[in-house]
Design a protein around this motif. Structure first.
Motif, PDB file in Angstrom:
ATOM      1  N   UNK A   7      14.891  11.760  -6.346  1.00 45.24           N
ATOM      2  CA  UNK A   7      14.691  12.234  -7.709  1.00 45.24           C
ATOM      3  C   UNK A   7      14.685  11.035  -8.656  1.00 45.24           C
ATOM      4  N   UNK A   8      13.682  10.961  -9.482  1.00 45.68           N
ATOM      5  CA  UNK A   8      13.557   9.855 -10.421  1.00 45.68           C
ATOM      6  C   UNK A   8      12.710   8.707  -9.925  1.00 45.68           C
ATOM      7  N   UNK A   9      12.272   8.761  -8.656  1.00 44.13           N
ATOM      8  CA  UNK A   9      11.420   7.700  -8.115  1.00 44.13           C
ATOM      9  C   UNK A   9      10.046   7.714  -8.771  1.00 44.13           C
ATOM     10  N   UNK A  10       9.448   6.542  -8.838  1.00 44.51           N
ATOM     11  CA  UNK A  10       8.043   6.393  -9.149  1.00 44.51           C
ATOM     12  C   UNK A  10       7.346   5.992  -7.861  1.00 44.51           C
ATOM     13  N   UNK A  11       6.176   6.569  -7.627  1.00 47.42           N
ATOM     14  CA  UNK A  11       5.436   6.290  -6.398  1.00 47.42           C
ATOM     15  C   UNK A  11       4.221   5.420  -6.690  1.00 47.42           C
ATOM     16  N   UNK A  12       4.003   4.484  -5.822  1.00 49.61           N
ATOM     17  CA  UNK A  12       2.847   3.604  -5.911  1.00 49.61           C
ATOM     18  C   UNK A  12       2.099   3.670  -4.596  1.00 49.61           C
ATOM     19  N   UNK A  13       0.824   4.061  -4.641  1.00 48.43           N
ATOM     20  CA  UNK A  13       0.004   4.209  -3.444  1.00 48.43           C
ATOM     21  C   UNK A  13      -1.076   3.142  -3.430  1.00 48.43           C
ATOM     22  N   UNK A  14      -1.266   2.519  -2.277  1.00 44.23           N
ATOM     23  CA  UNK A  14      -2.283   1.491  -2.097  1.00 44.23           C
ATOM     24  C   UNK A  14      -3.138   1.850  -0.895  1.00 44.23           C
ATOM     25  N   UNK A  15      -4.433   1.676  -1.030  1.00 39.51           N
ATOM     26  CA  UNK A  15      -5.357   1.929   0.083  1.00 39.51           C
ATOM     27  C   UNK A  15      -6.344   0.779   0.178  1.00 39.51           C
ATOM     28  N   UNK A  16      -6.697   0.397   1.405  1.00 42.96           N
ATOM     29  CA  UNK A  16      -7.620  -0.702   1.620  1.00 42.96           C
ATOM     30  C   UNK A  16      -8.410  -0.453   2.901  1.00 42.96           C
ATOM     31  N   UNK A  17      -9.680  -0.811   2.889  1.00 42.44           N
ATOM     32  CA  UNK A  17     -10.522  -0.668   4.081  1.00 42.44           C
ATOM     33  C   UNK A  17     -10.190  -1.798   5.050  1.00 42.44           C
ATOM     34  N   UNK A  18      -9.721  -1.435   6.242  1.00 36.71           N
ATOM     35  CA  UNK A  18      -9.345  -2.434   7.243  1.00 36.71           C
ATOM     36  C   UNK A  18     -10.517  -2.884   8.101  1.00 36.71           C
ATOM     37  N   UNK A  19     -11.370  -1.929   8.481  1.00 35.06           N
ATOM     38  CA  UNK A  19     -12.485  -2.264   9.375  1.00 35.06           C
ATOM     39  C   UNK A  19     -13.541  -1.181   9.253  1.00 35.06           C
ATOM     40  N   UNK A  20     -14.778  -1.561   9.479  1.00 33.24           N
ATOM     41  CA  UNK A  20     -15.893  -0.617   9.471  1.00 33.24           C
ATOM     42  C   UNK A  20     -16.674  -0.787  10.759  1.00 33.24           C
ATOM     43  N   UNK A  21     -16.980   0.333  11.421  1.00 34.78           N
ATOM     44  CA  UNK A  21     -17.711   0.317  12.675  1.00 34.78           C
ATOM     45  C   UNK A  21     -19.129   0.841  12.435  1.00 34.78           C
TER      46      UNK A  21
END
Length: 523
Positions: free
Chosen positions: A181-195
């Protein structure tokens, strides 16, 4: 709070990239994909939903500066210059402009999605991967966090492929710790590989309190595809990994693909289940031979083969059928189809060009079109218990059935499948392997050339070779096929001393010395 809605020029984006090393510590960026439930009856983003996202972003920026909870006190002019539709991505940025005694001013720019370059345009180095940060200020549970992670990963995938991606697989969804309770969330996404037809996006969720350090609470790897109007996967641009960190993510994605293939397609069989091999019965040889050829023809005729890898015009395709993975390797060779058929049908000669065939002996000649061989190959990953450094070999009892074309446009067929013989039980020191369906089709093309295709339905004994090639960890399929092509080219012409006997076989029904030798071979 000041809000500004306008188009961002390329010059402004380049200036931001140049100033990445001096980012304002109060700056917060949010990216949201517009879903139907965010929209009004005209499928346009609701103003109220947009204001909610803007307020959340601005509040988090203020809290980063103040180090305590903040609330919105007032808002200045807001101008809405553009509408936003379903499927578009909204990028919101906020930062503190000035702090007073008990209040502060934040600016919230929102960038309108701009036009994308053509799909075939090469992706510039340094812009092949994207980081998206989403911040929230509400209590969370696992399902909600996973939903947010999917949204963020979808945005990263869409920016890379410049289209609307479809999520196919979620790999390794690990909860490392709870959000409080009271947390702030930070989400990160990145493309690792493409086939060829898919890409992997890594997603990381972090939580932090007002003044505490961020905690890594969740991570996942998601596999996306882009489908065309008919529902088939589209070809994707290959990624150019950045040095060090980018290269590490690139290689780890390849390894995860290998693990997924091994885990998903291994054909697990219990001791009491029916084996793949069928007992050989001379009274039923016509039926067994017909089914051997028919199974290969049906496999070759399937329409949903997917190109996995291509190198110097040698192509590797895959086909998913419930719990079975099948492969097709094909290339065109400068050898007439009938000559390639004669050479490949002599399975005993395969040891000269296929390193996987350590030994191949004819143990029974059924008739002119069907033969039974014992093939010895290395056993991948198996070692003897008495000598850990000694690799156990495996053998196969294979029925080889060959057929010439029945009409124009039909291929030559060489079908292989496992059978069991009472006279050849499993031997000590060998693992008895099984093949459900494998073999070659040879189709005549123009100028005395041939399109040669090799098929194999994966079984536990051959899967390590197949999944390694598909995952991109090896190119053994390419080297093996090149070796086969060289073997066919060297023997493109028939030996002069056997030409007469060969022609007699075609015209008078007589047999060549080689065929006579095969007929005299006993079980």
């Amino acid at each position: 709070m000041i809000s500004r809605l306008s188009d961002r020029t390329e010059e402004e984006e380049e200036e931001e990239e140049d100033e990445e090393h001096c980012i304002n510590p109060t700056e917060v960026k949010m990216s949201q994909i517009v879903m139907p439930f965010h929209c009004n009856h005209r499928q346009e983003l609701s103003v109220g939903q947009l204001l909610k996202w803007m307020d959340s972003t601005a509040c988090l920026s203020a809290e980063r500066h103040a180090g305590s909870l903040c609330v919105t006190a007032s808002m200045d002019d807001i101008h809405f210059e553009h509408t936003i539709s379903v499927g578009q991505v909204v990028n919101i940025g906020a930062k503190v402009n000035r702090a007073f005694n008990s209040s502060m001013e934040r600016v919230v720019p929102k960038g309108q999605p701009k036009g994308r370059p053509p799909f075939e345009t090469p992706i510039p180095k340094g812009r092949t991967c994207f980081v998206l940060i989403d911040c929230f200020q509400m209590n969370t549970f696992g399902g909600q966090i996973m939903a947010w992670m999917v949204n963020v990963a979808t945005i990263a995938a869409s920016r890379f492929c410049q289209a609307h991606p479809t999520l196919r697989t979620i790999d390794m969804f690990n909860f490392r710790g709870p959000s409080q309770v009271g947390d702030r969330l930070q989400l990160k996404a990145i493309v690792n590989n493409a086939y060829k037809n898919s890409l992997e996006v890594g997603v990381r969720a972090e939580a932090y309190l007002e003044e505490g350090l961020s905690r890594h609470i969740n991570s996942a790897f998601m596999i996306f595809e882009v489908l065309d109007s008919s529902g088939k996967p589209c070809a994707l641009l290959r990624i150019r990994p950045e040095p060090l960190e980018g290269e590490r993510r690139y290689q780890e994605a390849v390894a995860r693909k290998k693990i997924r293939l091994d885990r998903k397609y291994i054909v697990s069989r219990k001791q009491n289940e029916v084996p793949l091999s069928v007992p050989w019965d001379p009274r039923n040889q016509v039926y067994l031979s017909y089914n051997n050829v028919s199974a290969l023809k049906m496999l070759a005729a399937r329409k949903n083969w997917r190109l996995s890898t291509e190198r110097d015009k040698v192509r590797l395709y895959t086909l998913e059928q419930k719990s079975m993975l099948s492969i097709r390797v094909e290339a065109e060779v400068d050898v007439p189809a009938n000559r390639a058929f004669c050479l490949l049908a002599e399975l005993s000669n395969r040891t000269s060009w296929d390193t996987h065939y350590k030994k191949c002996e004819l143990i029974h000649r059924v008739d002119d079109d069907d033969f039974i061989y014992r093939v010895v190959t290395p056993s991948v990953g198996s070692q003897t218990s008495s000598n850990p450094g000694e690799t156990v070999q495996q053998d196969f009892i294979l029925l080889a059935s060959k057929r010439k074309p029945c009409g124009d446009g039909d291929p030559y067929v060489i079908a292989l499948r496992s059978v069991s013989l009472v006279s050849h039980p499993p031997l000590e020191g060998y693992n008895r392997g099984e093949v459900l369906c494998a073999g070659f089709t040879i189709l005549e093309t123009s100028n005395n050339m041939s399109l040669i295709s090799y098929y194999n339905q994966a079984s536990p004994e051959v899967l390590p070779y197949i999944s390694t090639d598909i995952a991109g960890l090896s190119s053994s399929f390419y080297h093996t096929f090149c070796s086969c092509s060289r073997y066919l080219s060297r023997n493109r012409q028939e030996p002069e001393e056997l030409t007469g006997e060969y022609e007699a076989t075609e015209t008078n029904g007589a047999t060549s010395p080689l065929s006579e030798a095969l007929r005299n071979t006993q079980l």
